[in-house]
Motif scaffolding. Sequence first.
Motif, PDB file in Angstrom:
ATOM      1  N   LEU A  91      -2.437  33.572  69.514  1.00  0.00           N
ATOM      2  CA  LEU A  91      -3.598  33.860  68.777  1.00  0.00           C
ATOM      3  C   LEU A  91      -3.405  32.996  67.280  1.00  0.00           C
ATOM      4  N   GLU A  92      -2.338  33.022  66.676  1.00  0.00           N
ATOM      5  CA  GLU A  92      -2.110  32.499  65.476  1.00  0.00           C
ATOM      6  C   GLU A  92      -2.350  30.914  65.542  1.00  0.00           C
ATOM      7  N   ARG A  93      -1.586  30.638  66.670  1.00  0.00           N
ATOM      8  CA  ARG A  93      -1.751  29.233  66.859  1.00  0.00           C
ATOM      9  C   ARG A  93      -3.198  28.726  67.119  1.00  0.00           C
ATOM     10  N   VAL A  94      -4.002  29.296  67.796  1.00  0.00           N
ATOM     11  CA  VAL A  94      -5.409  28.891  68.041  1.00  0.00           C
ATOM     12  C   VAL A  94      -6.142  29.075  66.554  1.00  0.00           C
ATOM     13  N   GLY A  95      -5.630  29.937  66.015  1.00  0.00           N
ATOM     14  CA  GLY A  95      -6.379  29.959  64.635  1.00  0.00           C
ATOM     15  C   GLY A  95      -5.976  28.509  63.912  1.00  0.00           C
ATOM     16  N   ASP A  96      -4.629  28.141  63.869  1.00  0.00           N
ATOM     17  CA  ASP A  96      -4.253  26.890  63.437  1.00  0.00           C
ATOM     18  C   ASP A  96      -5.059  25.833  64.233  1.00  0.00           C
ATOM     19  N   LEU A  97      -5.370  25.858  65.264  1.00  0.00           N
ATOM     20  CA  LEU A  97      -6.164  24.774  66.005  1.00  0.00           C
ATOM     21  C   LEU A  97      -7.578  24.657  65.328  1.00  0.00           C
ATOM     22  N   ALA A  98      -7.969  25.903  65.029  1.00  0.00           N
ATOM     23  CA  ALA A  98      -9.578  25.958  64.659  1.00  0.00           C
ATOM     24  C   ALA A  98      -9.574  25.249  63.205  1.00  0.00           C
ATOM     25  N   VAL A  99      -8.244  25.555  62.459  1.00  0.00           N
ATOM     26  CA  VAL A  99      -8.301  24.848  61.033  1.00  0.00           C
ATOM     27  C   VAL A  99      -8.409  23.147  61.700  1.00  0.00           C
ATOM     28  N   ASN A 100      -7.630  22.830  62.465  1.00  0.00           N
ATOM     29  CA  ASN A 100      -7.647  21.361  62.849  1.00  0.00           C
ATOM     30  C   ASN A 100      -8.874  20.678  63.149  1.00  0.00           C
ATOM     31  N   LEU A 101      -9.728  21.609  63.930  1.00  0.00           N
ATOM     32  CA  LEU A 101     -10.942  21.048  64.267  1.00  0.00           C
ATOM     33  C   LEU A 101     -11.974  20.861  62.924  1.00  0.00           C
ATOM     34  N   ALA A 102     -11.779  21.929  62.023  1.00  0.00           N
ATOM     35  CA  ALA A 102     -12.444  21.802  60.869  1.00  0.00           C
ATOM     36  C   ALA A 102     -12.141  20.697  60.110  1.00  0.00           C
ATOM     37  N   GLN A 103     -10.957  20.430  59.971  1.00  0.00           N
ATOM     38  CA  GLN A 103     -10.171  19.443  59.071  1.00  0.00           C
ATOM     39  C   GLN A 103     -10.755  17.766  59.682  1.00  0.00           C
ATOM     40  N   TYR A 104     -10.846  17.647  61.119  1.00  0.00           N
ATOM     41  CA  TYR A 104     -11.502  16.789  61.710  1.00  0.00           C
ATOM     42  C   TYR A 104     -13.000  16.422  61.352  1.00  0.00           C
ATOM     43  N   THR A 105     -13.891  17.506  61.469  1.00  0.00           N
ATOM     44  CA  THR A 105     -15.186  17.451  61.103  1.00  0.00           C
ATOM     45  C   THR A 105     -15.447  16.930  59.570  1.00  0.00           C
ATOM     46  N   LEU A 106     -14.382  17.101  58.665  1.00  0.00           N
ATOM     47  CA  LEU A 106     -14.501  16.757  57.355  1.00  0.00           C
ATOM     48  C   LEU A 106     -13.895  15.181  57.033  1.00  0.00           C
ATOM     49  N   ALA A 107     -13.155  14.826  58.087  1.00  0.00           N
ATOM     50  CA  ALA A 107     -12.468  13.513  57.885  1.00  0.00           C
ATOM     51  C   ALA A 107     -13.138  12.237  58.687  1.00  0.00           C
ATOM     52  N   ALA A 108     -13.885  12.777  59.630  1.00  0.00           N
ATOM     53  CA  ALA A 108     -14.210  11.636  60.673  1.00  0.00           C
ATOM     54  C   ALA A 108     -15.640  11.496  60.735  1.00  0.00           C
ATOM     55  N   ASP A 109     -15.873  10.135  61.014  1.00  0.00           N
ATOM     56  CA  ASP A 109     -17.549  10.015  61.196  1.00  0.00           C
ATOM     57  C   ASP A 109     -17.680  10.206  62.789  1.00  0.00           C
ATOM     58  N   ARG A 110     -18.114  11.515  62.975  1.00  0.00           N
ATOM     59  CA  ARG A 110     -18.697  11.995  64.197  1.00  0.00           C
ATOM     60  C   ARG A 110     -19.827  11.210  64.841  1.00  0.00           C
ATOM     61  N   GLU A 183      -9.723  -0.501  60.715  1.00  0.00           N
ATOM     62  CA  GLU A 183      -8.684   0.733  60.607  1.00  0.00           C
ATOM     63  C   GLU A 183      -9.656   1.964  60.455  1.00  0.00           C
ATOM     64  N   GLU A 184     -10.826   2.192  59.981  1.00  0.00           N
ATOM     65  CA  GLU A 184     -11.739   3.145  60.195  1.00  0.00           C
ATOM     66  C   GLU A 184     -12.013   3.404  61.569  1.00  0.00           C
ATOM     67  N   LEU A 185     -12.496   2.575  62.377  1.00  0.00           N
ATOM     68  CA  LEU A 185     -12.620   2.785  63.641  1.00  0.00           C
ATOM     69  C   LEU A 185     -11.494   3.575  64.273  1.00  0.00           C
ATOM     70  N   LEU A 186     -10.295   2.830  64.271  1.00  0.00           N
ATOM     71  CA  LEU A 186      -8.973   3.333  64.790  1.00  0.00           C
ATOM     72  C   LEU A 186      -8.925   4.807  64.509  1.00  0.00           C
ATOM     73  N   ASP A 187      -8.983   4.985  63.070  1.00  0.00           N
ATOM     74  CA  ASP A 187      -8.693   6.452  62.544  1.00  0.00           C
ATOM     75  C   ASP A 187      -9.606   7.485  63.267  1.00  0.00           C
ATOM     76  N   ASP A 188     -11.061   6.977  63.228  1.00  0.00           N
ATOM     77  CA  ASP A 188     -12.052   8.045  64.328  1.00  0.00           C
ATOM     78  C   ASP A 188     -11.521   8.285  65.466  1.00  0.00           C
ATOM     79  N   VAL A 189     -11.172   7.276  66.386  1.00  0.00           N
ATOM     80  CA  VAL A 189     -10.722   7.195  67.692  1.00  0.00           C
ATOM     81  C   VAL A 189      -9.440   8.243  67.749  1.00  0.00           C
ATOM     82  N   SER A 190      -8.625   8.129  66.801  1.00  0.00           N
ATOM     83  CA  SER A 190      -7.329   8.746  67.104  1.00  0.00           C
ATOM     84  C   SER A 190      -7.803  10.262  66.829  1.00  0.00           C
TER      85      SER A 190
END
Length: 224
Positions: A91-110, A183-190
């Motif tokens: 459960l703690e690790r799923v919590g970490d994964l939720a944070v990862n998903l949130a950080q992706y939303t903030l960082a990438a051009d979805r 570089e921006e494109l590759l970052d979003d893909v990653s």
Amino acid sequence: MTRDEYQQSLADLRADVLAMGNLVGSRLDRALMALSTVDEAAARAVAGADDEVDRRYLDLESRCIQLLARQQPVASDLRFVASSFKILTDLERVGDLAVNLAQYTLAADRKRFEEVDLSAIGDLAREMLDDAMVAYRTDDAALCRDIAERDDELDVLCQRASERVVRELIEHEVDEGDSWAVEELLDDVSRLLLVVRDLERVGDHAVNIAARTLYMVESDPALV
């Protein structure tokens, strides 16, 4: 501690593990919503709220250790406490994964890869996690095995999404002379590939919870 007090402590542990499951599930729900709607406020709320999950994890981990060390539980109780201890880690690790998903939303051009459907993957992973906690609450061995079967479906969805991202990258037109755009494109893909991977890992943790519950119920963690 009397026998009645001991049994109550086991019941309290199960209730608190389930409460942590609800907390983590709500974080995951909000992260998935933020991802699908590009809601930066919701993403920031998830990314900044990981401390509560960590505190609960450490508190419950300590209680499990105390029960194991001080009460010397019999076989069935030992399996319950040991399984609960491991489930807390998932459960703690799923919590970490939720944070990862949130950080992706903030960082990438979805908006760049809107054709890649993450909602079906997120919905299935979330459903598996929810059912894993139901199985833990109800000692449902059949549900544990069903969760393991659904993991194959999740893996297929993740593979297809990853292949779609790579295919769109190959087909995407970008000015190769614009190094910043490339570089921006590759970052979003990653990042998008990492989201797919993290959603797949949510499903893996749901399967882990199911396996630990099955061990708790039948003293055998084999899901197949």
